[in-house]
Write a protein that holds these residues in place. Structure first.
Motif, mmCIF file in Angstrom:
data_model
loop_
_atom_site.group_PDB
_atom_site.id
_atom_site.type_symbol
_atom_site.label_atom_id
_atom_site.label_comp_id
_atom_site.label_asym_id
_atom_site.label_seq_id
_atom_site.Cartn_x
_atom_site.Cartn_y
_atom_site.Cartn_z
ATOM 1 N N GLU A 182 -74.748 109.635 8.056
ATOM 2 C CA GLU A 182 -75.070 108.675 7.306
ATOM 3 C C GLU A 182 -75.079 107.101 8.173
ATOM 4 O OE1 GLU A 182 -72.407 108.676 4.196
ATOM 5 O OE2 GLU A 182 -73.563 110.377 3.193
ATOM 6 N N HIS A 183 -74.213 106.976 8.936
ATOM 7 C CA HIS A 183 -74.141 105.728 9.703
ATOM 8 C C HIS A 183 -75.301 105.855 10.753
ATOM 9 C CE1 HIS A 183 -72.731 102.846 12.624
ATOM 10 N NE2 HIS A 183 -72.839 103.644 13.627
ATOM 11 N N ARG A 217 -78.983 104.776 9.488
ATOM 12 C CA ARG A 217 -79.515 103.444 9.279
ATOM 13 C C ARG A 217 -80.036 102.836 10.615
ATOM 14 N NH1 ARG A 217 -74.137 102.958 7.061
ATOM 15 N NH2 ARG A 217 -73.154 102.136 8.748
ATOM 16 N N THR A 270 -83.205 103.176 12.364
ATOM 17 C CA THR A 270 -84.404 103.659 12.259
ATOM 18 C C THR A 270 -85.261 102.627 13.114
ATOM 19 O OG1 THR A 270 -85.015 102.280 10.364
ATOM 20 C CG2 THR A 270 -83.843 104.303 10.149
ATOM 21 N N ARG A 315 -86.904 99.747 11.476
ATOM 22 C CA ARG A 315 -86.005 98.538 11.309
ATOM 23 C C ARG A 315 -86.056 97.961 12.339
ATOM 24 N NH1 ARG A 315 -79.401 98.777 11.071
ATOM 25 N NH2 ARG A 315 -79.710 99.569 13.048
#
Length: 354
Positions: A334-335, A338, A340, A343
């Motif tokens: 999950e960390h 982020r 991507t 982004r």
């Protein structure tokens, strides 16, 4: 936004991964990109326009000189709003529009013994000029930005931002399983630069075996000209059968090896970013790192960290990582999710627009 992207130095290694994935994710409505690559380059530029540039020999000297001429001409012909230099080795003269320079690491200044004298001199001149011409500096980690501003204090007044790499490219790899799941492959470590510490990894495996630790088999990637020395060390330590050495793998084989790995062992003592860390986490693979600033920054507390750069410290961290449960691996994934490339594009674009 009409943007000229200088990718003339982006044919190999991490810089190539960065540029190809950034370009692949860049699909902002209304944006037009013109990517500079060297003549005959197979760098993937996606749907963006490209300009192939012939570089005079010798390349390290000829490239900045050629960049200075071509970039300024392309800016005018293309009607560019800005230039993005994907390495701090770009035009030596002002190009007529804002220039953003991407800084990956300061290894040539902090570890000069790892570079020849001529390469250090070329980087000092080319990089120094790029820093001075930059209207905005984009660093791939806070560690790299801190190093830059500490070593070049006059740059503290230059607008700067940190834009991390993405990791979601791994989700398209064959055999990638983006969830915690047992992997059948060996642990993976790297040997393509001395800062990856492959000899330390071998010593740690030998120490772990002597202490009765249950260590996985190990594959060392990118052995290159270190292969003979590493092979001798494997024999001396009695690790034959437990450790295999591999050359630089073709991209498809590298992706397969990473996706199958049971662990990523990354005890680097110097990184600008440390892409295998978040790649491994997003694939649901336990990751081991050294207590190094960029690695710690990227891992965000979700890797097994060595207590010290020593064989016992690494062996203990590997044993700890092998006990990561599904909850720990899910949190790491999950960390990493982020990170991507969309982004990265958004933050890069914001820096350019600003």
């Amino acid at each position: 936004m009409r943007l000229v992207v200088d990718a003339l130095a982006a044919d190999f290694g991490g810089i190539r991964t960065y540029v190809e994935n950034l370009l692949a994710a860049w699909d902002e409505p209304g944006d037009e990109l013109l990517v500079m690559v060297h003549e005959g380059s197979d760098l993937a530029t996606g749907h963006h326009a490209r300009c192939e540039v012939r570089i005079p020999r010798p390349g390290p000297v000829g490239r900045p000189l050629r960049q200075s001429v071509v970039t300024k001409r392309l800016v005018a012909d293309f009607g560019a709003d800005a230039v993005l230099a994907t390495m701090p080795s770009t035009s030596l003269v002002r190009v007529g529009v804002p220039l953003a320079v991407v800084v990956h690491d300061l290894r040539h200044e902090l570890r000069p013994e790892q570079f020849s004298r001529s390469r250090r001199l070329l980087r000092k001149v080319a990089y120094g000029r790029a820093y001075d011409l930059a209207d905005v500096i984009i660093a791939v980690s806070q560690r790299s930005l801190d190093d830059l501003q500490r070593l070049h204090p006059h740059l503290r007044t230059t607008p700067s931002t940190v834009v991390h790499h993405g990791a979601d490219h791994v989700l398209s790899w064959p055999e990638a399983v983006p969830s915690p799941a047992p992997r059948s492959g060996p642990a993976i470590t790297f040997a393509h630069h001395t800062n990856k510490n492959p000899h330390l990894v071998l010593d740690a495996w030998a120490h772990g075996v002597s202490q009765g630790l249950d260590l996985p088999s190990l594959q060392v990637l990118g052995t290159g000209d270190q292969r003979n020395a590493l092979n001798s060390r494997v024999s001396e330590l009695g690790l034959t059968g437990l450790v295999t050495l591999a050359p630089y793998l073709p991209e498809a084989e590298f992706r397969q090896a990473m996706a199958r790995a049971s662990m990523i062992v990354f005890p680097s003592d110097f990184e600008g970013f440390g892409l295998p860390i978040v790649e491994g986490m997003l694939l649901g693979i336990p990751v081991v790192i050294g207590p190094e600033p960029a690695s710690l920054e990227v891992a965000g507390g979700h890797a097994a960290v060595m207590s010290s750069f020593s064989a016992p410290g690494l062996a203990e961290a590997v044993a700890r990582a092998s006990r990561f449960d599904e909850e720990r691996l899910t949190q790491a994934r999950e960390h990493a999710a982020r990170f991507t490339w969309r982004r990265s594009v958004a933050q890069t674009r914001a820096a350019l627009a600003g």
